[in-house]
Design a protein around this motif. Structure first.
Motif, short mmCIF file in Angstrom:
data_model
loop_
_atom_site.label_atom_id
_atom_site.label_comp_id
_atom_site.label_asym_id
_atom_site.label_seq_id
_atom_site.Cartn_x
_atom_site.Cartn_y
_atom_site.Cartn_z
N ARG A 212 0.83 -1.20 0.00
CA ARG A 212 0.00 0.00 0.00
C ARG A 212 0.87 1.26 0.00
N TYR A 213 1.98 1.20 0.75
CA TYR A 213 2.79 2.41 0.91
C TYR A 213 4.02 2.42 0.00
N ARG A 214 3.94 1.64 -1.07
CA ARG A 214 5.04 1.63 -2.02
C ARG A 214 5.15 2.98 -2.74
N THR A 215 4.02 3.63 -2.91
CA THR A 215 4.03 4.96 -3.55
C THR A 215 3.27 5.93 -2.64
N LEU A 216 3.35 7.21 -3.00
CA LEU A 216 2.69 8.23 -2.18
C LEU A 216 1.16 8.09 -2.22
N ASP A 217 0.64 7.38 -3.22
CA ASP A 217 -0.81 7.22 -3.31
C ASP A 217 -1.39 6.58 -2.05
N GLY A 218 -0.64 5.61 -1.49
CA GLY A 218 -1.12 4.95 -0.27
C GLY A 218 -1.28 5.95 0.87
N TYR A 219 -0.33 6.88 0.95
CA TYR A 219 -0.41 7.89 2.00
C TYR A 219 -1.56 8.87 1.72
N ALA A 220 -1.73 9.21 0.41
CA ALA A 220 -2.82 10.11 0.05
C ALA A 220 -4.17 9.47 0.37
N GLN A 221 -4.24 8.18 0.14
CA GLN A 221 -5.47 7.44 0.47
C GLN A 221 -5.77 7.56 1.97
N GLY B 55 -10.01 12.33 6.19
CA GLY B 55 -10.99 13.36 5.82
C GLY B 55 -12.42 12.83 5.88
N HIS B 56 -12.61 11.60 5.39
CA HIS B 56 -13.95 11.00 5.46
C HIS B 56 -14.36 10.76 6.91
N ALA B 57 -13.41 10.25 7.69
CA ALA B 57 -13.73 9.95 9.09
C ALA B 57 -14.14 11.22 9.83
N LEU B 58 -13.54 12.36 9.45
CA LEU B 58 -13.84 13.62 10.13
C LEU B 58 -14.93 14.40 9.39
N ASP B 59 -15.39 13.81 8.27
CA ASP B 59 -16.45 14.44 7.49
C ASP B 59 -16.03 15.84 7.03
N ARG C 95 -7.92 13.67 -5.54
CA ARG C 95 -8.83 12.56 -5.29
C ARG C 95 -10.18 13.03 -4.74
N ALA C 96 -10.11 13.98 -3.81
CA ALA C 96 -11.32 14.42 -3.12
C ALA C 96 -11.36 15.95 -3.13
N VAL D 150 -4.45 20.17 -9.62
CA VAL D 150 -4.84 20.64 -8.29
C VAL D 150 -5.78 21.82 -8.44
N ALA D 151 -7.01 21.65 -8.00
CA ALA D 151 -8.00 22.73 -8.12
C ALA D 151 -7.99 23.62 -6.89
N ALA D 152 -7.42 23.14 -5.81
CA ALA D 152 -7.47 23.89 -4.55
C ALA D 152 -6.62 25.16 -4.64
N ARG D 153 -7.04 26.16 -3.91
CA ARG D 153 -6.25 27.38 -3.77
C ARG D 153 -5.01 27.00 -2.96
#
Lengths: 244, 368
Positions: free
Chosen positions: A47-56, A62-66, A88-89, A186-189
């Motif tokens: 899972r943590y072979r790439t940064l995607d695992g950490y992003a996940q 974020g989901h857990a904290l809504d 992703r989100a 990246v759409a975020a400011r």
């Protein structure tokens, strides 16, 4: 407001910055798996072979904290992890603060990453071969500072505790990553905080990130090194306040 | 450069002491180094002073220093016993053990690094790490062997159960109704069961001697296939006298196979059908040879269909069907499937109103 630590340390990196925002925001800090107080049994090399695992993981937090339209503050590698999480989100993170980011550490044609491929190979091999370089970090350190007794309470904690093997894997994931193509998505400011004489991310790289993240601006801090959140927390706080 | 009162080594005892010594300012620049460190690096002190302190390290050590040790020095003002590599001007690496502390705040902040040569110690540490890695490999090997041994015991227990159940049932009947004709039949069955058990034990001991290597080994010397199947069916009939088991044999052609193993396969499939099928419905066993070397055996029962998810794993070891606590270790179908494979055949299952296990050898050709 979610604060994510970078490579080599844990969430204590934010101890002089995060509390400054507690009046206006709900402040969240966390340790990636393998760092600080995390549960190292949850580590999965695949899972943590790439940064995607950490992003996940960030998205799961974020989901857990809504979270909705939250601010993600990422130091070092977490700047890119934050970018991946925001792609992703997009609704979860509306604002990113990237502290000393780099989308790719290896030089490429027309891109000064700062390290040659041989450097990175040597770096990863050396970290794997000599995990004791982390030994000061991995032990729960209770060390005396005779001239600063008021720090006694803090010293019962451990700072920047790392599992050396996970740290080596993390280094491999970080230094072999190339997230340049993700920046325009990246759409975020986005605010980029840059230091001078940062051996890991030069000002040119900060400028590269600014030029490729659509809605971004860069502030060069009057600080040196890779960890302004510890060496110049007041400047980090001031620049973030001005941006927010 | 303004040497600090505490920090400057010039003219002091540490100048040529057998340790490297470096003082760094709040911006990470070298304030001073002692002669020993300068000699190790092959770089004059004057050239080092004013430059970046991280430049004395190899790349990996510089990264660890910047990302982990400097934060630690900020947070706890001291680190001890860190294993780092210096990089000399000629490219040579010098393994050192470093301790450092930090004093003062703001622009007055000074960090002192003390380094001891640690080449031999590094070799020793490397050997320790290697020894740990080796020990982990050995441990996981031992654990795997332990698991195999457990599996072995489970197989032993499973294979001994059916013949034992038949014997126990036979003995019960004998003690209940002593009559000459029946006695002879029961004794015959018991004798068969005893033979089968002793073969099992022989086999299991061979298996143990061979350290569980290489799957199921066949004995293709000719034997009486029909008798082996009948024996397996009769054993289970004797164990469950209330159940109807239809046996239909049509074995006109010669089939080279391990008849004892085929008996085991039938026994396992029938045992499974009796355990999981509707007890009110009969179970049927059919064995036919359509050509020399071509054998098909099917075992059918009625009962609740096997759930789709369970079908996939049906032939894995230790998978149990249906209700918890039901008899069996979950090895019967696994062993049957392994026996089928060892014969170059295949065991398949279809599940609807009728649950049908079919063994075919040779295996049907796969299209494409």
């Amino acid at each position: 407001m979610v604060f994510a630590h970078g490579f080599g340390c844990d969430q204590t990196m934010w101890r002089h910055v995060a509390p400054q925002f507690a009046d206006r925001f709900t402040v969240v800090t966390f340790d990636y798996v393998g760092a600080g107080g995390s549960d190292v049994t949850a580590y999965d090399p695949d899972r943590y072979r790439t940064l995607d695992g950490y992003a996940q993981d960030v998205v799961e937090i974020g989901h857990a904290l809504d979270l909705n339209d939250a601010i993600f503050v990422g130091h070092s590698v977490s700047a890119m992890i934050g970018a991946l999480a925001a792609i992703r989100a997009p609704a979860m993170f509306g604002t990113l603060v990237m502290v000393c980011p780099s989308p790719r550490y290896v030089d490429d044609v027309g891109y000064p990453g700062g390290f040659s491929q041989a450097d990175i190979d040597e770096l990863i091999a050396a970290l794997e071969e000599n995990p004791l370089a982390w030994s000061a970090s991995m032990a729960p350190a209770i060390m005396g500072t005779p001239d600063q007794p008021m720090l006694g309470a803090e010293l019962t904690e451990s700072f920047c505790r790392l599992d050396p093997r996970i740290a080596s894997d993390f280094a491999r994931a970080i230094f072999s990553a190339d997230n340049r193509a993700d920046l325009p998505k990246v759409a975020a400011r986005t605010l980029i905080l840059q230091c001078r004489q940062d051996i890991l991310a030069s000002e040119a790289i900060g400028a590269y990130v600014r030029d490729h993240v659509p809605d971004s601006e860069m502030v060069v801090l009057d600080a040196t090194g890779h960890c302004p959140n510890l060496s110049a927390p007041d400047q980090v706080v001031a620049a973030m306040r001005a941006f927010l | 450069m303004t040497p600090d009162r505490d920090a400057g080594p010039a003219g002091s005892a540490v100048e040529d002491a057998p340790c490297g010594y470096l003082v760094m300012d709040h911006l990470g620049r070298v304030v001073s180094v002692n002669a020993t460190l300068s000699r190790w690096l092959g770089i004059p002190a004057a050239e080092l002073e004013g430059g970046e302190a991280t430049a004395i390290f190899g790349l990996a050590s510089a990264v660890v220093f910047e990302t982990s040790l400097l934060p630690l020095l900020r947070l706890q003002h001291e680190v001890a016993g860190v294993s780092l590599d210096l990089k000399a001007r000629d490219g040579a690496k010098v393994a050192v053990m470093m301790s450092a502390d930090t004093r003062g705040e703001g622009e007055e902040r000074l960090t002192r690094l003390v380094m001891l040569k640690a080449g031999a110690r590094r070799d020793f540490e490397r050997e320790l790490l290697q020894a740990r890695a080796d020990a982990e490999v050995r441990l996981s090997l031992a654990q795997r062997q332990g698991e195999l041994r457990e599996q072995f015991v489970a197989v032993l227990g499973h294979d001994l159960r059916n013949p034992l159940a038949a014997m126990s049932s036979g003995v019960r009947m004998l003690s209940r109704r002593p009559g000459e004709a029946q006695e002879a039949e029961i004794l015959r069955l018991m004798q068969g069961s005893i033979q089968r058990m002793s073969r099992l034990i022989d086999n299991v001991l061979d298996f143990a001697r061979n350290r569980l290597g290489g799957g199921i080994v066949l004995d293709l010397r000719s034997g009486d296939l029909e008798a082996a199947i009948r024996q397996a069916v009769d054993e289970l009939r004797a164990a469950e006298p209330d159940r109807a088991v239809r046996l239909d044999l049509s074995l006109a052609h010669d089939v080279p196979c391990d008849v004892w193993r085929i008996g085991q396969l039938v026994s396992n499939l029938l045992g499974n059908a009796l355990a999981h099928g509707d007890p009110e419905e009969p179970v049927s066993v059919e064995a036919t040879t359509s050509a020399p070397g071509a054998l098909e055996i099917s075992v059918c029962n009625r009962g609740a269909p096997i759930p789709l998810g369970a079908l996939e794993k049906l032939f894995d070891p230790f998978v149990k069907l249906g209700t918890e606590g039901r008899k069996g270790l979950g090895l019967g179908l696994y062993i049957a499937s392994e026996i089928a494979k060892a014969h170059g055949g295949l065991l398949v299952v279809t599940s609807g109103d009728v649950i049908r296990f079919t063994f075919r050898m040779p295996a049907p050709a796969v299209e494409g």
